[in-house]
Design a protein around this motif. Structure first.
Motif, mmCIF file in Angstrom:
data_model
loop_
_atom_site.group_PDB
_atom_site.id
_atom_site.type_symbol
_atom_site.label_atom_id
_atom_site.label_comp_id
_atom_site.label_asym_id
_atom_site.label_seq_id
_atom_site.Cartn_x
_atom_site.Cartn_y
_atom_site.Cartn_z
ATOM 1 N N TRP A 217 53.145 25.519 -82.382
ATOM 2 C CA TRP A 217 53.907 25.514 -83.634
ATOM 3 C C TRP A 217 53.804 24.207 -84.407
ATOM 4 O O TRP A 217 54.170 24.155 -85.578
ATOM 5 C CB TRP A 217 55.370 25.840 -83.356
ATOM 6 C CG TRP A 217 55.574 27.296 -83.092
ATOM 7 C CD1 TRP A 217 55.384 27.948 -81.903
ATOM 8 C CD2 TRP A 217 55.961 28.290 -84.035
ATOM 9 N NE1 TRP A 217 55.639 29.295 -82.052
ATOM 10 C CE2 TRP A 217 56.004 29.531 -83.355
ATOM 11 C CE3 TRP A 217 56.303 28.257 -85.390
ATOM 12 C CZ2 TRP A 217 56.357 30.715 -83.980
ATOM 13 C CZ3 TRP A 217 56.658 29.439 -86.020
ATOM 14 C CH2 TRP A 217 56.685 30.660 -85.314
ATOM 15 N N GLY A 218 53.333 23.151 -83.780
ATOM 16 C CA GLY A 218 53.208 21.909 -84.531
ATOM 17 C C GLY A 218 52.920 20.726 -83.630
ATOM 18 O O GLY A 218 53.080 20.802 -82.407
ATOM 19 N N GLN A 219 52.490 19.637 -84.247
ATOM 20 C CA GLN A 219 52.257 18.387 -83.529
ATOM 21 C C GLN A 219 53.518 17.551 -83.644
ATOM 22 O O GLN A 219 53.718 16.807 -84.597
ATOM 23 C CB GLN A 219 51.060 17.639 -84.119
ATOM 24 C CG GLN A 219 50.705 16.370 -83.360
ATOM 25 C CD GLN A 219 50.299 16.649 -81.917
ATOM 26 O OE1 GLN A 219 49.506 17.553 -81.659
ATOM 27 N NE2 GLN A 219 50.861 15.895 -80.979
ATOM 28 N N GLY A 220 54.393 17.710 -82.669
ATOM 29 C CA GLY A 220 55.672 17.019 -82.675
ATOM 30 C C GLY A 220 56.780 17.889 -83.233
ATOM 31 O O GLY A 220 56.542 18.827 -84.003
ATOM 32 N N ALA A 221 58.004 17.558 -82.858
ATOM 33 C CA ALA A 221 59.161 18.376 -83.228
ATOM 34 C C ALA A 221 59.390 18.403 -84.731
ATOM 35 O O ALA A 221 59.749 19.431 -85.297
ATOM 36 C CB ALA A 221 60.409 17.860 -82.510
ATOM 37 N N LEU A 257 63.780 21.220 -80.812
ATOM 38 C CA LEU A 257 62.366 21.440 -80.507
ATOM 39 C C LEU A 257 61.754 20.325 -79.669
ATOM 40 O O LEU A 257 60.677 20.497 -79.096
ATOM 41 C CB LEU A 257 61.567 21.606 -81.802
ATOM 42 C CG LEU A 257 61.863 22.891 -82.593
ATOM 43 C CD1 LEU A 257 61.069 22.906 -83.892
ATOM 44 C CD2 LEU A 257 61.543 24.138 -81.759
ATOM 45 N N ARG A 258 62.434 19.180 -79.582
ATOM 46 C CA ARG A 258 61.896 18.093 -78.760
ATOM 47 C C ARG A 258 61.711 18.543 -77.311
ATOM 48 O O ARG A 258 60.774 18.091 -76.615
ATOM 49 C CB ARG A 258 62.807 16.875 -78.817
ATOM 50 C CG ARG A 258 62.834 16.187 -80.184
ATOM 51 C CD ARG A 258 63.450 14.810 -80.121
ATOM 52 N NE ARG A 258 63.755 14.291 -81.447
ATOM 53 C CZ ARG A 258 62.861 13.814 -82.303
ATOM 54 N NH1 ARG A 258 61.590 13.789 -81.932
ATOM 55 N NH2 ARG A 258 63.228 13.359 -83.490
ATOM 56 N N SER A 259 62.564 19.416 -76.839
ATOM 57 C CA SER A 259 62.463 19.878 -75.444
ATOM 58 C C SER A 259 61.259 20.791 -75.223
ATOM 59 O O SER A 259 60.917 21.101 -74.075
ATOM 60 C CB SER A 259 63.744 20.613 -75.036
ATOM 61 O OG SER A 259 63.920 21.790 -75.792
ATOM 62 N N HIS A 260 60.623 21.213 -76.302
ATOM 63 C CA HIS A 260 59.450 22.091 -76.189
ATOM 64 C C HIS A 260 58.138 21.338 -76.396
ATOM 65 O O HIS A 260 57.074 21.957 -76.420
ATOM 66 C CB HIS A 260 59.549 23.230 -77.209
ATOM 67 C CG HIS A 260 60.668 24.185 -76.929
ATOM 68 N ND1 HIS A 260 60.562 25.223 -76.024
ATOM 69 C CD2 HIS A 260 61.929 24.246 -77.437
ATOM 70 C CE1 HIS A 260 61.702 25.893 -75.986
ATOM 71 N NE2 HIS A 260 62.544 25.327 -76.837
ATOM 72 N N GLY A 265 52.649 16.019 -76.993
ATOM 73 C CA GLY A 265 53.511 16.114 -78.158
ATOM 74 C C GLY A 265 53.411 17.415 -78.927
ATOM 75 O O GLY A 265 54.038 17.565 -79.983
ATOM 76 N N VAL A 266 52.645 18.377 -78.424
ATOM 77 C CA VAL A 266 52.500 19.671 -79.089
ATOM 78 C C VAL A 266 53.708 20.547 -78.770
ATOM 79 O O VAL A 266 54.109 20.672 -77.603
ATOM 80 C CB VAL A 266 51.209 20.391 -78.640
ATOM 81 C CG1 VAL A 266 51.121 21.783 -79.263
ATOM 82 C CG2 VAL A 266 49.991 19.561 -79.019
#
Length: 281
Positions: A217-221, A257-260, A265-266
């Motif tokens: 879903w992204g590079q970083g939260a 989202l940090r926990s994911h 960092g993805v």
């Protein structure tokens, strides 16, 4: 474009939603690409197959099917003009000469008698205003013995991206997710409903298998949160609150989202789906 009966969906996918998906084709493919191999394996494509891709969007699965059907052809059908423009551009860039795209509503698009060997779809069959009519039309496009394979969303509670949005209820006017009463992402989330649709549409040997994939879903939260809130559902929710509430929601989503984030960092979120196969007798 041929006659349209699913006008509400046509408006959405030729408006912001379609432009957003076309603009972010590579990102959405990264979210959903974990379902590509299970889908194409279930479709049992052979080099000479004629393939119909329903709700093909920006054409990733159509192009993948064309690469497997090296001596055949893949045809993608979708309501969205912006997404089909992107699909055609990608096919040209990849120099695929056995793929074409058609803009149309699968409920009424002229498919009958075209003799496709197989019809596939990745998340493109849940939005029909009349699903029985749509699958009946798709079936008429298949040769006798033709195959159907598609991916559709399973329970909302098993989709981590949706549960992340649900956690924002203190900040955004989020209602109930997973409604199955009409066109929408979860309209086929109940396997019994899948059979209720496909059986009167003329399909047999119906099988429904659960499958999951963790999408990127992204590079970083922060990046993932911005992408999720820029999607149609996220944009709709933010449009109903003031800037301050929206900022709180965005901050809360970033923290969640940090926990994911993985070791690089993805942000990866699990999606839950049904892999459905059937045959036209």
């Amino acid at each position: 474009m041929q006659q349209i009966v699913n006008s509400e969906q046509a408006q959405a996918w030729n408006g912001y939603e379609g432009r957003h998906w076309a603009r972010n084709q590579e990102r959405w493919d990264a979210v959903n690409e974990g379902f590509d191999q299970p889908l194409l394996d279930a479709a049992a494509l052979t080099p000479g197959d004629s393939v119909l891709d329903i709700g093909c969007g920006a054409g990733a699965t159509t192009r993948l099917a064309a690469r497997r059907a090296t001596d055949g052809h893949a045809t993608g059908v979708d309501l969205s003009g912006p997404m089909l423009e992107r699909a055609e551009a990608s096919a040209r860039a990849e120099r695929l000469d056995n793929v074409t795209f058609e803009q149309g509503d699968a409920q009424v698009h002229p498919l009958a008698g075209r003799g496709f060997d197989v019809a596939i779809s990745r998340y493109g069959v849940m939005f029909f205003a009349d699903p029985v009519a749509a699958f009946t039309n798709i079936g008429r496009g298949l040769r006798p013995g033709g195959r159907l394979a598609f991916i559709c969303a399973a329970d909302a509670e098993q989709n981590e991206w949706l549960q992340a949005l649900a956690e924002l209820r203190d900040h955004l006017p989020i209602g109930e997710f997973g409604a199955t009463g009409g066109p929408g992402m979860f309209s086929l989330a109940d396997p019994a409903r899948v059979r209720e649709v496909l059986t009167p549409a003329g399909f047999a040997d119906i099988a429904v298998e659960h499958t999951e994939a963790a999408g990127r879903w992204g590079q970083g939260a922060q990046d993932a949160a911005d992408f999720l809130l820029d999607s149609g559902p996220g944009r709709h929710l933010l449009g109903q609150v003031d800037a301050e509430a929206g900022a709180r929601a965005r901050h809360a989503l970033v923290e969640l989202l940090r926990s994911h984030e993985d070791t690089e960092g993805v942000v990866r979120l699990r999606s839950s789906a049904w892999l459905v196969t059937a045959v036209r007798p």
